[in-house]
Scaffold this motif. Structure first.
Motif, mmCIF file in Angstrom:
data_model
loop_
_atom_site.group_PDB
_atom_site.id
_atom_site.type_symbol
_atom_site.label_atom_id
_atom_site.label_comp_id
_atom_site.label_asym_id
_atom_site.label_seq_id
_atom_site.Cartn_x
_atom_site.Cartn_y
_atom_site.Cartn_z
ATOM 1 N N TYR A 139 0.827 -1.211 0.000
ATOM 2 C CA TYR A 139 0.000 0.000 0.000
ATOM 3 C C TYR A 139 0.860 1.259 0.000
ATOM 4 O O TYR A 139 0.551 2.242 -0.681
ATOM 5 N N LYS A 142 1.910 3.046 -3.122
ATOM 6 C CA LYS A 142 0.887 3.698 -3.940
ATOM 7 C C LYS A 142 0.434 5.035 -3.375
ATOM 8 O O LYS A 142 -0.406 5.703 -3.973
ATOM 9 N N VAL A 143 0.956 5.416 -2.203
ATOM 10 C CA VAL A 143 0.564 6.663 -1.548
ATOM 11 C C VAL A 143 1.761 7.601 -1.537
ATOM 12 O O VAL A 143 2.851 7.229 -1.088
ATOM 13 N N LEU A 144 1.571 8.815 -2.035
ATOM 14 C CA LEU A 144 2.670 9.765 -2.191
ATOM 15 C C LEU A 144 3.402 10.007 -0.879
ATOM 16 O O LEU A 144 4.629 10.024 -0.821
ATOM 17 N N ARG A 145 2.647 10.190 0.228
ATOM 18 C CA ARG A 145 3.258 10.541 1.506
ATOM 19 C C ARG A 145 4.091 9.401 2.078
ATOM 20 O O ARG A 145 5.039 9.629 2.835
ATOM 21 N N ASP A 257 -4.477 11.680 3.564
ATOM 22 C CA ASP A 257 -4.346 10.596 2.583
ATOM 23 C C ASP A 257 -5.675 10.142 1.994
ATOM 24 O O ASP A 257 -5.721 9.112 1.327
ATOM 25 N N ARG A 259 -7.626 10.877 -0.462
ATOM 26 C CA ARG A 259 -7.751 10.641 -1.902
ATOM 27 C C ARG A 259 -7.051 9.343 -2.300
ATOM 28 O O ARG A 259 -7.589 8.534 -3.059
ATOM 29 N N ASP A 260 -5.837 9.154 -1.789
ATOM 30 C CA ASP A 260 -5.113 7.910 -2.072
ATOM 31 C C ASP A 260 -5.830 6.715 -1.459
ATOM 32 O O ASP A 260 -5.873 5.631 -2.062
ATOM 33 N N ASP A 261 -6.375 6.882 -0.258
ATOM 34 C CA ASP A 261 -7.079 5.783 0.410
ATOM 35 C C ASP A 261 -8.285 5.316 -0.395
ATOM 36 O O ASP A 261 -8.583 4.116 -0.469
ATOM 37 N N VAL A 263 -8.565 5.413 -3.610
ATOM 38 C CA VAL A 263 -8.091 4.709 -4.798
ATOM 39 C C VAL A 263 -7.665 3.285 -4.464
ATOM 40 O O VAL A 263 -7.991 2.334 -5.195
ATOM 41 N N ILE A 264 -6.939 3.109 -3.351
ATOM 42 C CA ILE A 264 -6.389 1.780 -3.031
ATOM 43 C C ILE A 264 -7.308 0.961 -2.129
ATOM 44 O O ILE A 264 -6.999 -0.186 -1.818
#
Length: 370
Positions: A139, A142-145, A257, A259-261, A263-264
């Motif tokens: 995971y 896939k997350v920028l941070r 997070d 937005r990323d959450d 998506v994944i």
């Protein structure tokens, strides 16, 4: 030069990444103007002054000290999050509340226990982060941070992280064995929460609640370490307040997070509450203040304690009122400000306890000695 800048972009933290990309587009001239080891005010804090050939003074920030450590050691320090100590503070502070409340009337808290729990907080936070990154290695990529975390980028292998985790837990066990038997059993009981918490984001929209149950175990353990067992009339309201506090700050953290959450497919209270976040956080704040008041009443705290509780309430009100859940940088700022809340309460506990009159038996013993 482009390859060098690409390597710099992999440094911990995401704030510098867009700047690196802009410099790559700007060309070699702009790239050469950038110091490679942190600008003035940078958390790295160590590098060469432009045109002087002199090394800048070492920064004593946590990130600066980690960046100054030997290269092979740095990935492990970052895996423990020693470069971001706010999590250690949030784990440690409930311990200090409990130790402070358990102190004898008119006395300071036990400094030995405070230092022992501080050591334990560093080790257990490091172990928890290691477990979290082992569970989340796919995971995190896939997350920028989180993409620059040591396991995600391959700086630490899965086997190395297991060995490192074993070392941290072994040292934490040494700290735990310094306590009484009741506290040893109570502390060991929290390990299941430490291991399973990272999985909760896959199962429920309330992983922050499980984190609260985990992070505030020290509110129980600190009292038992001093008294030999828990006084549930004090410990449970204090523990409940800590859990509510975690729901506040970690929901704010999770908004970074979201937005990323989405998506994944990771869940959080930030996604659950969405635009109603401030109403939920206000409810948690009220519950936290009620719990703190009940804990104070049950251990005969003085007005200085309740003054600190009021200050905590004011801080929470301002924090929630000014929060912009759509700006990650504001969420981070509000999240880190919770260290101030924990310290305010600890100061209130200590001063409130000092205001109490000493135990009559203790006073008689002092008079007899005189």
């Amino acid at each position: 030069m482009a390859a060098v800048l690409a390597q710099l972009c992999r440094a911990p933290g995401t704030a510098a990444r867009p700047r690196c990309f802009r410099l790559l587009r700007a060309g070699p001239a702009a790239a050469l103007a950038v110091p490679t080891h942190g600008a003035p005010g940078s958390p790295l804090g160590l590098g060469w002054e432009a045109g002087s050939g002199r090394r800048r003074p070492l920064s004593f920030s946590a990130a600066g000290l980690v960046s100054a450590a030997p290269g092979p050691l740095q990935p492990y320090l970052r895996l423990m999050r020693l470069d971001k100590p706010i999590g250690t503070w949030l784990l440690y502070l409930p311990c200090t509340w409990s130790i402070g409340l358990a102190a004898e009337p008119g006395c300071f808290p036990d400094w030995y226990m405070l230092s022992l729990f501080g050591t334990g907080a560093v080790l257990m936070r490091g172990a928890g982060c290691t477990i979290n990154d082992m569970w989340d290695r796919d995971y995190d990529k896939k997350v920028l941070r989180t993409a620059s975390r040591p396991i995600a980028v391959g700086d630490v292998s899965t086997f190395q992280s297991f060995v490192f985790l074993g070392g941290q837990l072994s040292l934490a066990l040494c700290v735990l064995l310094c306590l009484n038997y009741y506290s040893i059993a109570l502390g060991a009981a929290s390990l299941s929460l430490v291991i399973t918490y990272p999985l909760m984001k896959r199962i429920t929209y309330w992983p922050q609640l499980v984190l609260g149950l985990t992070f505030n175990w020290g509110a129980l353990l600190g009292w038992s370490a001093i008294k030999g067992s828990c006084d549930w009339s004090v410990c449970l309201p204090l523990y409940f307040s800590g859990v509510m506090w975690t729901l506040i700050y970690d929901t704010i953290y999770a908004h970074q997070d979201k937005r990323d959450d989405l998506v994944i497919g990771v869940k959080s209270t930030a996604l659950r509450f969405n635009d109603n976040t401030k109403q939920w956080l206000s409810g948690f704040s009220v519950a936290m203040l009620v719990g703190l008041s009940v804990a104070g009443i049950n251990c005969d705290q003085t007005f200085l304690y309740y003054t600190a509780v009021a200050a905590v309430g004011a801080h929470l009100a301002r924090q929630i009122y000014t929060l912009d859940i759509h700006k990650p940088e504001d969420c981070w700022k509000k999240f880190t400000s919770n260290r101030t809340i924990g310290l305010l309460l600890f100061i209130g506990i200590v001063t409130g306890n000092l205001w109490k009159r000493k135990n009559p038996k203790e006073m008689n013993a002092i008079n007899t000695d005189i």
